[in-house]
Write an enzyme that holds these catalytic residues in place. Structure first.
Site, PDB file in Angstrom:
ATOM      1  N   HIS A 221      -1.242  16.790 -11.862  1.00  0.00           N
ATOM      2  CA  HIS A 221      -2.219  16.648 -10.746  1.00  0.00           C
ATOM      3  C   HIS A 221      -2.161  17.798  -9.793  1.00  0.00           C
ATOM      4  O   HIS A 221      -2.992  17.788  -8.754  1.00  0.00           O
ATOM      5  CB  HIS A 221      -1.938  15.222 -10.021  1.00  0.00           C
TER       6      HIS A 221
HETATM    7  C1  UD1 Z   1      -0.460  14.195  -2.961  1.00  0.00           C
HETATM    8  C2  UD1 Z   1       0.715  15.168  -2.506  1.00  0.00           C
HETATM    9  C3  UD1 Z   1       1.440  15.397  -3.693  1.00  0.00           C
HETATM   10  C4  UD1 Z   1       2.078  14.442  -4.520  1.00  0.00           C
HETATM   11  C5  UD1 Z   1       0.671  13.523  -4.742  1.00  0.00           C
HETATM   12  C6  UD1 Z   1       0.847  12.434  -5.730  1.00  0.00           C
HETATM   13  C7  UD1 Z   1       0.299  16.452  -0.609  1.00  0.00           C
HETATM   14  C8  UD1 Z   1      -0.026  17.830  -0.192  1.00  0.00           C
HETATM   15  N1  UD1 Z   1       0.129  16.284  -1.863  1.00  0.00           N
HETATM   16  O1  UD1 Z   1      -1.289  14.870  -3.790  1.00  0.00           O
HETATM   17  O2  UD1 Z   1       2.611  16.166  -3.227  1.00  0.00           O
HETATM   18  O3  UD1 Z   1       2.506  14.792  -5.755  1.00  0.00           O
HETATM   19  O4  UD1 Z   1       0.179  13.099  -3.736  1.00  0.00           O
HETATM   20  O5  UD1 Z   1      -0.142  11.695  -6.085  1.00  0.00           O
HETATM   21  O6  UD1 Z   1       0.606  15.618   0.249  1.00  0.00           O
HETATM   22  N2  UD1 Z   1      -7.527  10.344  -3.888  1.00  0.00           N
HETATM   23  C9  UD1 Z   1      -7.886   8.954  -4.359  1.00  0.00           C
HETATM   24  N3  UD1 Z   1      -7.223   7.777  -3.928  1.00  0.00           N
HETATM   25  C10 UD1 Z   1      -6.241   7.907  -3.152  1.00  0.00           C
HETATM   26  C11 UD1 Z   1      -5.715   9.119  -2.717  1.00  0.00           C
HETATM   27  C12 UD1 Z   1      -6.411  10.303  -3.025  1.00  0.00           C
HETATM   28  O7  UD1 Z   1      -8.768   8.937  -5.249  1.00  0.00           O
HETATM   29  O8  UD1 Z   1      -5.575   6.995  -2.970  1.00  0.00           O
HETATM   30  C13 UD1 Z   1      -8.351  11.539  -4.329  1.00  0.00           C
HETATM   31  C14 UD1 Z   1      -9.050  11.929  -3.306  1.00  0.00           C
HETATM   32  O9  UD1 Z   1     -10.372  12.427  -3.866  1.00  0.00           O
HETATM   33  C15 UD1 Z   1      -8.246  13.033  -2.630  1.00  0.00           C
HETATM   34  C16 UD1 Z   1      -7.694  13.484  -3.951  1.00  0.00           C
HETATM   35  O10 UD1 Z   1      -7.033  12.501  -4.644  1.00  0.00           O
HETATM   36  O11 UD1 Z   1      -8.913  14.009  -2.107  1.00  0.00           O
HETATM   37  C17 UD1 Z   1      -6.287  14.230  -3.626  1.00  0.00           C
HETATM   38  O12 UD1 Z   1      -5.334  13.331  -2.795  1.00  0.00           O
HETATM   39  P1  UD1 Z   1      -4.400  13.956  -1.713  1.00  0.00           P
HETATM   40  O13 UD1 Z   1      -3.727  12.830  -1.131  1.00  0.00           O
HETATM   41  O14 UD1 Z   1      -5.212  15.030  -0.833  1.00  0.00           O
HETATM   42  O15 UD1 Z   1      -3.587  14.844  -2.529  1.00  0.00           O
HETATM   43  P2  UD1 Z   1      -2.645  14.374  -4.264  1.00  0.00           P
HETATM   44  O16 UD1 Z   1      -3.551  15.374  -4.974  1.00  0.00           O
HETATM   45  O17 UD1 Z   1      -2.974  13.078  -4.362  1.00  0.00           O
END
Ligand code: UD1
Length: 386
Positions: A221
Site C-alpha cells: 500500500h
Molecule cells: C495510512 C498510513 C500508513 C499506514 C496505513 C495502513 C499515513 C501517512 N499513512 O496509509 O502509514 O501504513 O495507513 O493502512 O498516515 N481509504 C479508504 N478507507 C479508509 C481509509 C482510507 O478507502 O478507511 C482510502 C482513501 O481513498 C484514502 C486512501 O485509502 O485516500 C489512503 O488513506 P490514508 O489514511 O490517507 O493513508 P493509507 O494509505 O491508508
C-alpha cells in the site's frame, strides 16, 4: 491549564489508522490492570473509517469503542493533519489530560502530538526512534517530528536509541520496552483463522493454499509502490511471475485497489494463482501469515510479524526503519528488483530461506512494561510539580 491541574487528568490514547490498533489494544488492557495509572481515554481520529480497515479490527483486537471519535476521514496530508489538529484541540481543552499517548507514525500520530506539545501536555510516543532515512516517505517525517515533540519515548529495538541520540534526544527520556505488535500477535495466534478458511470465505478455492510449495501472502500500500502507474505495472508483473512459482493470496488495500482501477490495470489481476481478497480482519491476516511460505510486503508491521513468526519476508522497498528484522529476523529488502525477487523465491522454495531469531524483548510483554514504567514516570512528574 497549570501543570498541576494537568497531572490529575486522564491519559488520552490516540489511534487513527489500522497499524495503530494492534499497538493500542494490548496497551489499554495493561493500563486497566495497573491501578496507579490515570484513566485511559481512547481517542480515534477517524483517519481510517472503512469497516474492513477499522471496525473489524476493533472487534478482532477486542478494542473498546473509542470514547471520542474525531471522524476526520481521508484528505491530502495537509488537510488530514490539520483536521485532526482542529478537532483534537477542544478535546484536550475539555479533558485536561495528564498526557497524550501516540503510537507509530501515521498522520494522526504527528497531528495529536503537535496539539499536545503546544498546550504543554506531555507527549508519550510508543515506537519511537525508527528511521528509514527516506524523507520521501510521509511516515518518516511523522516519526522525526513526533520524536522531537515527545517527552517520553518508548522503543522497540536498540537501533532507535542511536537514531534518537543523533537527533539530540536525551537518553533519560527513552525506554526500551520491546514491541507491542508482538503482544497482539501472541494474543491472536490461538484464535487465528486458518488460511484455507480465509480463502474459502472470500469465495476462492481453498485447494489453492494446499499445494506442494504452500502459498505466499502479499500486502502492498506504500505510495511509492502503488500510486504511480509505472510502479504498479512493475509490481503486478513481479506478482504474476511469483504466482507462476507458488499461489499468492493478496488482501488488497483500498488505496492500492483504487490506484489499480484508475490506471486501468484490473486485467493484470486475472491470474489463476493470484488470489485477490478484500482487506482482511486481524485474525484472518495472522492466520494467513502464520502458515505462509513467504510474504511479499511494503508494510512496517508485517516485516515485524513475519520476523516474530519465523516466516521469510521480502520487503518491496529500498530501505526499512526496522533494521532488526533484517539483521536478526527473516526480512530481506528487494525493492522492485524482479530478478532478485525471483532468486529469493527460488531459494525459499528450495531450502526455506532466511531463518532468523526473535529480537530482544519481542516477547509479548511490552504492554505490561510500558504500564509499569509509565505509572512511575507520571508519579515522578507529579512529585516534581508539587
Ligand atoms: C495510512 C498510513 C500508513 C499506514 C496505513 C495502513 C499515513 C501517512 N499513512 O496509509 O502509514 O501504513 O495507513 O493502512 O498516515 N481509504 C479508504 N478507507 C479508509 C481509509 C482510507 O478507502 O478507511 C482510502 C482513501 O481513498 C484514502 C486512501 O485509502 O485516500 C489512503 O488513506 P490514508 O489514511 O490517507 O493513508 P493509507 O494509505 O491508508
Amino acid at each position: 491549564m497549570t501543570l498541576r491541574e494537568s497531572l490529575l487528568g486522564p491519559v488520552l490514547c490516540v489511534v487513527g489508522a489500522r497499524p495503530n490498533y494492534m499497538k493500542m489494544a494490548p496497551l489499554l488492557r495493561a493500563f486497566r490492570k495497573q491501578p496507579s495509572l490515570p484513566r485511559a481515554v481512547l481517542v480515534h481520529t477517524g483517519q481510517h473509517y472503512d469497516y474492513a480497515l477499522n471496525d473489524r479490527l476493533f472487534q478482532d483486537l477486542e478494542l473498546p469503542a473509542p470514547d471520542v471519535n474525531l471522524a476526520v476521514g481521508s484528505g491530502s496530508h495537509a488537510v488530514q493533519t490539520a483536521e485532526v489538529m482542529k478537532r483534537f484541540e477542544p478535546v484536550v481543552d475539555a479533558l485536561k489530560p495528564s498526557a497524550v499517548l501516540v503510537v507509530g507514525d501515521v498522520n494522526s500520530t504527528l497531528a495529536c502530538s503537535l496539539v499536545a506539545a503546544k498546550k504543554g501536555v506531555a507527549v508519550i510516543h510508543v515506537e519511537a526512534g525508527l528511521r528509514s532515512f527516506d524523507r520521501s516517505m510521509p511516515e518518516e517525517i511523522n516519526r522525526v517530528l513526533t520524536d522531537q515533540l515527545a517527552d517520553l519515548l518508548y522503543t522497540t529495538e536498540r537501533s532507535a536509541h542511536e537514531n534518537l541520540a543523533r537527533e539530540g534526544i536525551p537518553p533519560q527520556r527513552i525506554a526500551f520496552v520491546g514491541n507491542l505488535m508482538i503482544d497482539s500477535l501472541h494474543a491472536a495466534l490461538p484464535k487465528a483463522v486458518p488460511a484455507e478458511e480465509v480463502v474459502r470465505r472470500a469465495g476462492a478455492d481453498p485447494a489453492c493454499v494446499r499445494q506442494a510449495h504452500g502459498y505466499g501472502v502479499v500486502t502492498l500500500h506504500r505510495p511509492s509502490n502503488v500510486d504511480e502507474p509505472a510502479a504498479l505495472v512493475e509490481v503486478l508483473d513481479i506478482l504474476r511471475a511469483v504466482a507462476a512459482r507458488l499461489p499468492l493470496v493478496w488482501p488488497i488495500h483500498p488505496r492500492t485497489r483504487a490506484s489499480i482501477e484508475r490506471a486501468g490495470l484490473m486485467a493484470a489481476l486475472a491470474h489463476p494463482r493470484l488470489i485477490c481478497l478484500p482487506p482482511q480482519g486481524y485474525l484472518e491476516m495472522v492466520g494467513l501469515l502464520a502458515r505462509a511460505t513467504v510474504v511479499l510486503t511494503d508494510s512496517g508491521g508485517v516485516q515485524e510479524e513475519t520476523t516474530a513468526l519465523g516466516v521469510p519476508c521480502l520487503t518491496l522497498r529500498q530501505n526499512t526503519e526496522r533494521p532488526i528484522t533484517i539483521e536478526q529476523g527473516t526480512n530481506t529488502l528487494v525493492g522492485r528488483d524482479r530478478a532478485k525477487i525471483l532468486t529469493c523465491i527460488d531459494e525459499i522454495l528450495r531450502n526455506g530461506g532466511k531463518r532468523g531469531r526473535i529480537p530482544e524483548l519481542w516477547d509479548g510483554r511490552s504492554a505490561d512494561r510500558i504500564a509499569d514504567h509509565l505509572s512511575d514516570w507520571l508519579r515522578n512528574r507529579s512529585r516534581a510539580a508539587t
